[in-house]
Design a protein around this motif. Structure first.
Motif, PDB file in Angstrom:
ATOM      1  N   GLY A  48      43.291  36.726  48.198  1.00 50.69           N
ATOM      2  CA  GLY A  48      42.542  35.514  48.533  1.00 50.69           C
ATOM      3  C   GLY A  48      43.422  34.489  49.233  1.00 50.69           C
ATOM      4  N   ALA A  70      35.655  32.308  53.751  1.00 52.82           N
ATOM      5  CA  ALA A  70      34.706  32.660  52.685  1.00 52.82           C
ATOM      6  C   ALA A  70      35.252  33.793  51.822  1.00 52.82           C
ATOM      7  CB  ALA A  70      33.358  33.045  53.289  1.00 52.82           C
ATOM      8  N   CYS A  71      35.838  34.808  52.455  1.00 50.85           N
ATOM      9  CA  CYS A  71      36.387  35.937  51.691  1.00 50.85           C
ATOM     10  C   CYS A  71      37.543  35.486  50.809  1.00 50.85           C
ATOM     11  CB  CYS A  71      36.844  37.049  52.631  1.00 50.85           C
ATOM     12  SG  CYS A  71      35.489  37.924  53.411  1.00 50.85           S
ATOM     13  N   LEU A  74      36.141  33.627  47.820  1.00 49.32           N
ATOM     14  CA  LEU A  74      35.517  34.591  46.906  1.00 49.32           C
ATOM     15  C   LEU A  74      36.582  35.344  46.107  1.00 49.32           C
ATOM     16  CD1 LEU A  74      33.045  36.174  45.843  1.00 49.32           C
ATOM     17  CD2 LEU A  74      33.378  37.726  47.782  1.00 49.32           C
ATOM     18  N   LEU A  78      37.138  35.221  42.043  1.00 48.03           N
ATOM     19  CA  LEU A  78      37.101  36.463  41.272  1.00 48.03           C
ATOM     20  C   LEU A  78      38.427  36.726  40.568  1.00 48.03           C
ATOM     21  CD1 LEU A  78      35.076  38.783  43.674  1.00 48.03           C
ATOM     22  CD2 LEU A  78      34.300  37.711  41.558  1.00 48.03           C
ATOM     23  N   LEU A 100      33.452  44.645  46.727  1.00 43.40           N
ATOM     24  CA  LEU A 100      34.367  43.937  47.631  1.00 43.40           C
ATOM     25  C   LEU A 100      34.753  44.813  48.825  1.00 43.40           C
ATOM     26  CD1 LEU A 100      36.704  42.093  45.128  1.00 43.40           C
ATOM     27  CD2 LEU A 100      34.988  41.081  46.637  1.00 43.40           C
TER      28      LEU A 100
END
Length: 192
Positions: A48, A70-71, A74, A78, A100
């Protein structure tokens, strides 16, 4: 060091981590739950962070890092959840990892079409890698219904494919701006 070089090194590091975890998982298919969750959480946080850093890397083609904000967010969320809710989330780790991998593959399929429109000759290789990686991600989501050996191969294969896809993208789909300055050449406005 320019941000683009740092992003490329981060993606290469992610690839190495994926390869290493794939090999380890082949030989240690049932690691202790706590260790697996802690390692998974740390890896998610690292990936991330790399993606957040990469979002404004200044890639000349503006293809690979387009969805990294965005990834990255996320993956960060997580990673924290997996670290602090390990007992609750352990049964869903393979399914989550499969989702994912599938999500990243679907975004890469979209990116391959942008690469085609942009005129990159490797767009079809990017598309093929994304499809194979996405199929392995789906297999990973079904890991609990597979025989043990097939499940280990699905997990290791999905991780290795994700690593190879990232490595391929860094080599062939990232354009270095003139002078390697890492400026932002994309037409899309991005907020800082």
């Amino acid at each position: 060091m320019p941000r683009l070089q740092l992003a490329q090194r981060g993606y290469r590091a992610m690839s190495i981590i994926f390869y290493a975890v794939a090999v380890v998982y082949l030989f240690i298919p049932e690691p202790p739950h706590t260790i697996l969750c802690v390692c998974s959480g740390i890896i998610l946080l690292f990936c991330g962070g790399v993606k957040l850093l990469s979002y404004r890397a200044g890639d000349l083609y503006c293809l690979v890092f387009e969805y990294d904000l965005a990834c990255g967010l996320l993956l960060g969320v997580l990673g924290v959840l997996v670290l602090f809710c390990a007992r609750l989330l352990y049964p869903f780790l393979a399914m989550g990892l499969g989702l994912l991998v599938l999500l990243d593959s679907l975004l890469t399929i979209q990116m391959s079409q942008d690469a085609r429109a942009f005129g990159l000759e490797v767009w079809n290789e990017i598309l093929a890698l994304a499809i194979v990686t996405g199929a392995l991600g789906v297999m990973l989501m079904l890991e609990s219904s597979l025989p043990p050996l097939a499940a280990r191969i699905a997990v290791a294969g999905a991780l290795a494919a994700e690593g190879f896809k990232n490595q391929f993208l860094m080599k062939y789909a990232v354009g270095t701006p003139p002078g390697g300055l890492g400026q932002d050449f994309c037409d899309k406005p991005k907020t800082t």
